[in-house]
Write a protein that holds these residues in place. Structure first.
Motif, PDB file in Angstrom:
ATOM      1  N   ASN A 181      41.807  37.065  34.556  1.00 44.74           N
ATOM      2  CA  ASN A 181      40.853  37.576  35.543  1.00 44.74           C
ATOM      3  C   ASN A 181      41.432  38.842  36.166  1.00 44.74           C
ATOM      4  OD1 ASN A 181      39.215  38.166  37.714  1.00 44.74           O
ATOM      5  ND2 ASN A 181      39.065  36.071  38.445  1.00 44.74           N
ATOM      6  N   PRO A 182      40.907  40.018  35.837  1.00 45.10           N
ATOM      7  CA  PRO A 182      41.517  41.271  36.310  1.00 45.10           C
ATOM      8  C   PRO A 182      41.368  41.490  37.812  1.00 45.10           C
ATOM      9  CG  PRO A 182      39.426  41.715  35.233  1.00 45.10           C
ATOM     10  CD  PRO A 182      39.704  40.253  35.024  1.00 45.10           C
ATOM     11  N   ASN A 183      40.566  40.666  38.473  1.00 44.73           N
ATOM     12  CA  ASN A 183      40.351  40.850  39.908  1.00 44.73           C
ATOM     13  C   ASN A 183      41.394  40.142  40.763  1.00 44.73           C
ATOM     14  OD1 ASN A 183      37.902  42.321  39.476  1.00 44.73           O
ATOM     15  ND2 ASN A 183      36.904  40.386  38.979  1.00 44.73           N
ATOM     16  N   LEU A 184      42.293  39.375  40.127  1.00 44.96           N
ATOM     17  CA  LEU A 184      43.335  38.674  40.873  1.00 44.96           C
ATOM     18  C   LEU A 184      44.575  39.554  41.028  1.00 44.96           C
ATOM     19  CD1 LEU A 184      43.197  35.142  39.164  1.00 44.96           C
ATOM     20  CD2 LEU A 184      42.229  35.800  41.383  1.00 44.96           C
ATOM     21  N   PRO A 185      45.379  39.331  42.093  1.00 46.50           N
ATOM     22  CA  PRO A 185      46.662  40.034  42.202  1.00 46.50           C
ATOM     23  C   PRO A 185      47.610  39.562  41.111  1.00 46.50           C
ATOM     24  CG  PRO A 185      46.432  38.410  43.959  1.00 46.50           C
ATOM     25  CD  PRO A 185      45.099  38.482  43.263  1.00 46.50           C
TER      26      PRO A 185
END
Length: 438
Positions: A181-185
């Motif tokens: 998930n590219p939206n996670l840190p």
């Protein structure tokens, strides 16, 4: 085949008589498995640099084809191929200086641990060979891939290429994991992806299958282009090695400088793979690919199996590959991918929030993905309209991702800022035309 690349009977009448005749001949001679791009297929007769030309001489800006990475018809590559073909072309079972020189030049671009290369003709062959080596080294058969991955079309490799569709069965020994998930840190995405890999390992073992390898395309292109945050692969690589398997980096799409930071996409993650597979842009259109290995990984395979490829790594292939490396280095194309890619990405990002269709932009260098949504949901239909709208404005891209809603922008490495401006003119006009129709 995504909707962006669909061609059906309703579009047939929009084509010229010559195009209709060619499609009929194609179906008669090539059979039903081949697919054409775009609602209105294109008939190209020539390529030069970042441009493709149709039968009427119309120029199309190529923002999709990474095979001709240093430009269509690159004169340095063509000269090297022609010179060697006119001199000698045999295979790798004779001594030849050019083959060794290229192998040394290629492996020199990798971390020192990756020091031996085996040549093939296609990325599919390279990944097929990776499976054989992984099984010999680990004694296992289990393979872990992402849920919409594409790694090739041989019988073995198709079994772990889920993007080929539901009609192409995955192997009993294959487990899929969700793409990161590219939206996670960084810390969360690294831990989450590693947990998924660990769960896949546990499921393989529960069914009596010993893990052999985790293989990922390091730009996750078929999963929708996931480049960031750098470093998120590390824990997953540790997990597969702890389970007795190896990590294979599929660099067929992100390799040879496309990500704009180094020649190889895996370097963004601070890892050293056990095996790396390469292909597509390796010969700028000449069919060549390969596998780069840590020597201890291929030692067992080499002792017990004879490997030979009639065309993989022959003198002409070596000349083509050497020329491609030289062009990338001499023209600073990695730096060009970084700067032009950042310029194009920034231009695309201005549409996030200002256009109801563009939800997000991501990628690295000259490999960008644009999420297309309608009413807050992924929209393959809207993505197809953009892809085909750009085609009508003589700009070529495609779409990918599980929902077929991610615009896939992947031009040759010689793409310039002026080319990026031309792309954005067509992109803006396409979006405006779509919104006016709505």
């Amino acid at each position: 085949m995504t909707m962006a690349n669909a061609f059906g009977a309703d579009d047939f009448g929009r084509l010229s008589t010559m195009e209709q005749e060619m499609i009929a001949r194609r179906e008669r001679v090539l059979g039903p498995a081949y697919r054409l791009f775009y609602e209105r297929p294109l008939h190209f007769v020539r390529g030069e640099g970042v441009w493709l030309y149709d039968a009427e001489g119309q120029a199309y800006l190529d923002a999709y084809n990474n095979v001709a990475s240093v430009g269509h018809g690159n004169p340095a590559v063509l000269e090297a191929i022609g010179r060697q073909a006119a001199t000698l072309n045999t295979h790798t079972r004779y001594l030849h200086e050019g083959i060794l020189t290229y192998a040394e030049a290629l492996t020199a671009t990798f971390p020192s641990e990756l020091s031996q290369v085996m040549f093939t003709c296609t990325g599919s062959e390279a990944n097929d060979l990776a499976v054989r080596i992984a099984r010999a080294y680990t004694g296992g058969t289990g393979i872990i891939v992402t849920s919409h991955a594409y790694h090739g079309v041989t019988s073995t490799v198709a079994e772990f290429s889920p993007s080929l569709g539901a009609n192409v069965d995955l192997g009993f020994h294959v487990r899929t994991v969700s793409p990161p998930n590219p939206n996670l840190p960084l810390s969360e995405i690294e831990a989450s992806f590693a947990r998924d890999v660990e769960a896949a390992i546990a499921d393989l073992k529960r069914h009596g299958i010993k893990p052999a390898m985790l293989i990922v395309d390091t730009i996750f292109s078929s999963d929708g282009v996931i480049a960031d945050p750098p470093g998120f692969l590390r824990a997953a690589v540790d997990a597969i090695r702890k389970a007795g398997g190896i990590f294979v980096a599929d660099e067929v799409q992100p390799g040879f400088g496309r990500t704009g930071e180094a020649l190889w996409g895996f370097l963004r993650h601070g890892i050293v793979p056990d095996l790396v597979t390469v292909g597509k842009p390796m010969g700028n259109g000449y069919p060549m690919a390969g596998l780069i290995a840590q020597p201890h990984i291929i030692a067992e395979f080499g002792r017990n199996a004879r490997y030979f490829n009639t065309f993989g790594g022959n003198p002409v292939a070596a000349a083509a590959g050497q020329a491609v490396l030289a062009v990338i280095q001499d023209q600073n194309l990695v730096a060009n991918a970084r700067s032009v890619g950042a310029y194009l990405k920034a231009a695309l990002e201005t549409y996030v929030g200002s256009s109801p269709l563009i939800a997000s932009v991501r990628g690295a260098g000259l490999f960008l993905g644009v999420d297309v949504e309608e009413d807050g949901k992924p929209s393959a239909i809207a993505a197809a309209r953009i892809v085909n709208g750009l085609r009508e404005r003589h700009v070529l891209i495609s779409a990918s991702g599980p929902a077929a809603n991610v615009l896939k922008i992947r031009p040759p490495l010689v793409f310039s800022r002026a080319n990026a401006d031309r792309f954005m003119e067509a992109f803006d006009a396409t979006l405006k035309a779509i919104m006016q129709k709505d």
